[in-house]
Design a protein around this motif. Structure first.
Motif, PDB file in Angstrom:
ATOM      1  N   ILE A 113       0.869  -1.177   0.000  1.00  8.23           N
ATOM      2  CA  ILE A 113       0.000   0.000   0.000  1.00  8.23           C
ATOM      3  C   ILE A 113       0.909   1.231   0.000  1.00  8.23           C
ATOM      4  O   ILE A 113       2.130   1.114   0.134  1.00  8.23           O
ATOM      5  CB  ILE A 113      -0.958   0.041   1.211  1.00  8.23           C
ATOM      6  CG1 ILE A 113      -0.174   0.071   2.529  1.00  8.23           C
ATOM      7  CG2 ILE A 113      -1.906  -1.161   1.183  1.00  8.23           C
ATOM      8  CD1 ILE A 113      -1.065   0.227   3.742  1.00  8.23           C
ATOM      9  N   ASP A 114       0.330   2.414  -0.142  1.00 13.13           N
ATOM     10  CA  ASP A 114       1.112   3.643  -0.165  1.00 13.13           C
ATOM     11  C   ASP A 114       1.473   4.038   1.260  1.00 13.13           C
ATOM     12  O   ASP A 114       0.757   4.785   1.928  1.00 13.13           O
ATOM     13  CB  ASP A 114       0.313   4.756  -0.845  1.00 13.13           C
ATOM     14  CG  ASP A 114       1.133   6.033  -1.040  1.00 13.13           C
ATOM     15  OD1 ASP A 114       2.294   6.071  -0.583  1.00 13.13           O
ATOM     16  OD2 ASP A 114       0.601   6.980  -1.637  1.00 13.13           O
ATOM     17  N   ASP A 144       0.866  -1.471  -5.529  1.00 13.24           N
ATOM     18  CA  ASP A 144      -0.268  -1.015  -4.721  1.00 13.24           C
ATOM     19  C   ASP A 144      -1.360  -2.075  -4.830  1.00 13.24           C
ATOM     20  O   ASP A 144      -2.060  -2.164  -5.826  1.00 13.24           O
ATOM     21  CB  ASP A 144      -0.781   0.336  -5.211  1.00 13.24           C
ATOM     22  CG  ASP A 144      -1.893   0.880  -4.318  1.00 13.24           C
ATOM     23  OD1 ASP A 144      -2.234   0.209  -3.313  1.00 13.24           O
ATOM     24  OD2 ASP A 144      -2.421   1.951  -4.619  1.00 13.24           O
ATOM     25  N   SER A 146      -3.900  -2.300  -2.812  1.00 14.74           N
ATOM     26  CA  SER A 146      -5.106  -1.840  -2.110  1.00 14.74           C
ATOM     27  C   SER A 146      -6.409  -2.284  -2.769  1.00 14.74           C
ATOM     28  O   SER A 146      -7.324  -2.759  -2.067  1.00 14.74           O
ATOM     29  CB  SER A 146      -5.101  -0.315  -1.985  1.00 14.74           C
ATOM     30  OG  SER A 146      -3.980   0.119  -1.263  1.00 14.74           O
ATOM     31  N   LEU A 149      -6.916  -6.207  -1.894  1.00 14.72           N
ATOM     32  CA  LEU A 149      -6.744  -6.818  -0.581  1.00 14.72           C
ATOM     33  C   LEU A 149      -8.035  -7.422  -0.034  1.00 14.72           C
ATOM     34  O   LEU A 149      -7.992  -8.334   0.792  1.00 14.72           O
ATOM     35  CB  LEU A 149      -6.172  -5.793   0.406  1.00 14.72           C
ATOM     36  CG  LEU A 149      -4.720  -5.376   0.152  1.00 14.72           C
ATOM     37  CD1 LEU A 149      -4.265  -4.369   1.205  1.00 14.72           C
ATOM     38  CD2 LEU A 149      -3.794  -6.579   0.137  1.00 14.72           C
ATOM     39  N   HIS A 150      -9.173  -6.959  -0.522  1.00 12.74           N
ATOM     40  CA  HIS A 150     -10.445  -7.538  -0.073  1.00 12.74           C
ATOM     41  C   HIS A 150     -10.592  -8.982  -0.522  1.00 12.74           C
ATOM     42  O   HIS A 150     -11.438  -9.724  -0.002  1.00 12.74           O
ATOM     43  CB  HIS A 150     -11.619  -6.717  -0.619  1.00 12.74           C
ATOM     44  CG  HIS A 150     -11.797  -6.832  -2.100  1.00 12.74           C
ATOM     45  ND1 HIS A 150     -11.070  -6.059  -2.987  1.00 12.74           N
ATOM     46  CD2 HIS A 150     -12.597  -7.645  -2.862  1.00 12.74           C
ATOM     47  CE1 HIS A 150     -11.431  -6.385  -4.221  1.00 12.74           C
ATOM     48  NE2 HIS A 150     -12.337  -7.332  -4.167  1.00 12.74           N
ATOM     49  N   ARG A 174      -4.401   0.924   8.345  1.00 20.49           N
ATOM     50  CA  ARG A 174      -4.930   0.908   6.980  1.00 20.49           C
ATOM     51  C   ARG A 174      -5.088  -0.514   6.464  1.00 20.49           C
ATOM     52  O   ARG A 174      -6.101  -0.853   5.846  1.00 20.49           O
ATOM     53  CB  ARG A 174      -4.011   1.714   6.057  1.00 20.49           C
ATOM     54  CG  ARG A 174      -4.493   1.794   4.610  1.00 20.49           C
ATOM     55  CD  ARG A 174      -5.851   2.453   4.519  1.00 20.49           C
ATOM     56  NE  ARG A 174      -6.296   2.581   3.141  1.00 20.49           N
ATOM     57  CZ  ARG A 174      -7.561   2.584   2.763  1.00 20.49           C
ATOM     58  NH1 ARG A 174      -8.531   2.456   3.667  1.00 20.49           N
ATOM     59  NH2 ARG A 174      -7.889   2.725   1.498  1.00 20.49           N
ATOM     60  N   LEU A 175      -4.104  -1.369   6.728  1.00 20.14           N
ATOM     61  CA  LEU A 175      -4.228  -2.772   6.323  1.00 20.14           C
ATOM     62  C   LEU A 175      -5.396  -3.452   7.038  1.00 20.14           C
ATOM     63  O   LEU A 175      -6.110  -4.268   6.444  1.00 20.14           O
ATOM     64  CB  LEU A 175      -2.924  -3.517   6.614  1.00 20.14           C
ATOM     65  CG  LEU A 175      -1.768  -3.240   5.654  1.00 20.14           C
ATOM     66  CD1 LEU A 175      -0.481  -3.874   6.179  1.00 20.14           C
ATOM     67  CD2 LEU A 175      -2.084  -3.766   4.263  1.00 20.14           C
ATOM     68  N   GLU A 177      -8.096  -2.100   7.847  1.00 17.72           N
ATOM     69  CA  GLU A 177      -9.328  -1.654   7.172  1.00 17.72           C
ATOM     70  C   GLU A 177      -9.551  -2.383   5.851  1.00 17.72           C
ATOM     71  O   GLU A 177     -10.685  -2.690   5.490  1.00 17.72           O
ATOM     72  CB  GLU A 177      -9.258  -0.146   6.903  1.00 17.72           C
ATOM     73  CG  GLU A 177      -9.281   0.732   8.148  1.00 17.72           C
ATOM     74  CD  GLU A 177      -9.017   2.190   7.806  1.00 17.72           C
ATOM     75  OE1 GLU A 177      -8.738   2.482   6.620  1.00 17.72           O
ATOM     76  OE2 GLU A 177      -9.085   3.026   8.711  1.00 17.72           O
ATOM     77  N   LEU A 178      -8.467  -2.668   5.145  1.00 14.97           N
ATOM     78  CA  LEU A 178      -8.574  -3.225   3.802  1.00 14.97           C
ATOM     79  C   LEU A 178      -8.708  -4.748   3.780  1.00 14.97           C
ATOM     80  O   LEU A 178      -9.315  -5.307   2.860  1.00 14.97           O
ATOM     81  CB  LEU A 178      -7.349  -2.814   2.969  1.00 14.97           C
ATOM     82  CG  LEU A 178      -7.216  -1.314   2.660  1.00 14.97           C
ATOM     83  CD1 LEU A 178      -5.861  -1.020   2.035  1.00 14.97           C
ATOM     84  CD2 LEU A 178      -8.343  -0.864   1.732  1.00 14.97           C
TER      85      LEU A 178
END
Length: 219
Positions: A113-114, A144, A146, A149-150, A174-175, A177-178
């Motif tokens: 991710i960023d 990226d 992101s 990742l779901h 953030r991870l 969350e994703l």
């Protein structure tokens, strides 16, 4: 006589544990954690060609080749452990073999991710200065993941320290969350060497994570 049932994660023939180092290729990083785990599956400590004292391999030309090496080891059910930039490889491997990656443990992941947008200090210039002849796989990697990742439905334990400028806690949040099934553990005072320096503190969280994630039979 009643048959005594052994929890799956304590069986000799249970999941293999694959340990991935970070960009430095330190194969000893995960050993303090590994030594303390009750899981009886075979251990495999990866090295990266040309890094951490490992011999270079001309057949390895980029991150995709490193991912392929890990994926080729996933011949049955596994648990993936990854440190720092090794997390990028672990995430890609989990996407390639979702049916066989039964659990993941990611420590201070700094790729996928960023992270700079989340306040991370760029480790690459200093690493390159200290390792002028090292392969550029991790230095050039800007994947990226992101949007994908779901797709990772396996249970993921995220281990972070709140004193790590390379991968600050915001990256772990953030991870969390994703990733659909992620739990974040933050260790006060933990640095980028969290799993080796604070193995005694993180190991109980890993034990609990594996007991929960591996309670059902492998598919």
């Amino acid at each position: 006589m009643l048959e005594q049932r052994v929890p799956n994660f304590l069986r000799e023939d249970s999941e293999a544990l694959l340990f991935l180092p970070g960009a430095g290729g330190d194969t000893t990083m995960w050993k303090p954690v590994s030594d303390g785990l009750s899981h009886r599956g075979r251990r495999r400590f990866f090295s990266w060609p040309g890094l951490g004292g490992a011999a270079a391999d001309p057949a390895v030309r980029g991150m995709s080749d490193l991912v392929e090496r890990v994926v080729n080891e996933i011949t049955g059910p596994v648990v993936l452990f990854a440190q720092s930039m090794g997390g990028l490889i672990a995430l890609r491997a989990a996407m390639a073999r979702p049916e066989r990656v039964r659990a993941m443990v990611l420590s201070v992941t700094s790729g996928g991710i960023d992270v700079r947008a989340l306040g991370a200090v760029d480790w690459r210039p200093q690493f390159e200065q200290r390792n002028p002849g090292a392969p550029r796989w991790f230095l050039d990697a800007r994947d990226d993941l992101s949007p994908r990742l779901h797709e990772i439905s396996t249970s993921v334990l995220l281990l972070w320290g709140d004193a790590d400028p390379i991968s600050p806690v915001a990256v772990g949040r953030r991870l969390a969350e994703l990733l659909p099934r992620a739990e974040l553990i933050v260790v006060p005072g933990g640095t980028h060497d969290l799993v080796s320096e604070r193995a005694g503190e993180v190991s109980p969280h890993i034990e609990r994570h594996l007991a929960r994630a591996l309670k059902s039979p492998a598919g």
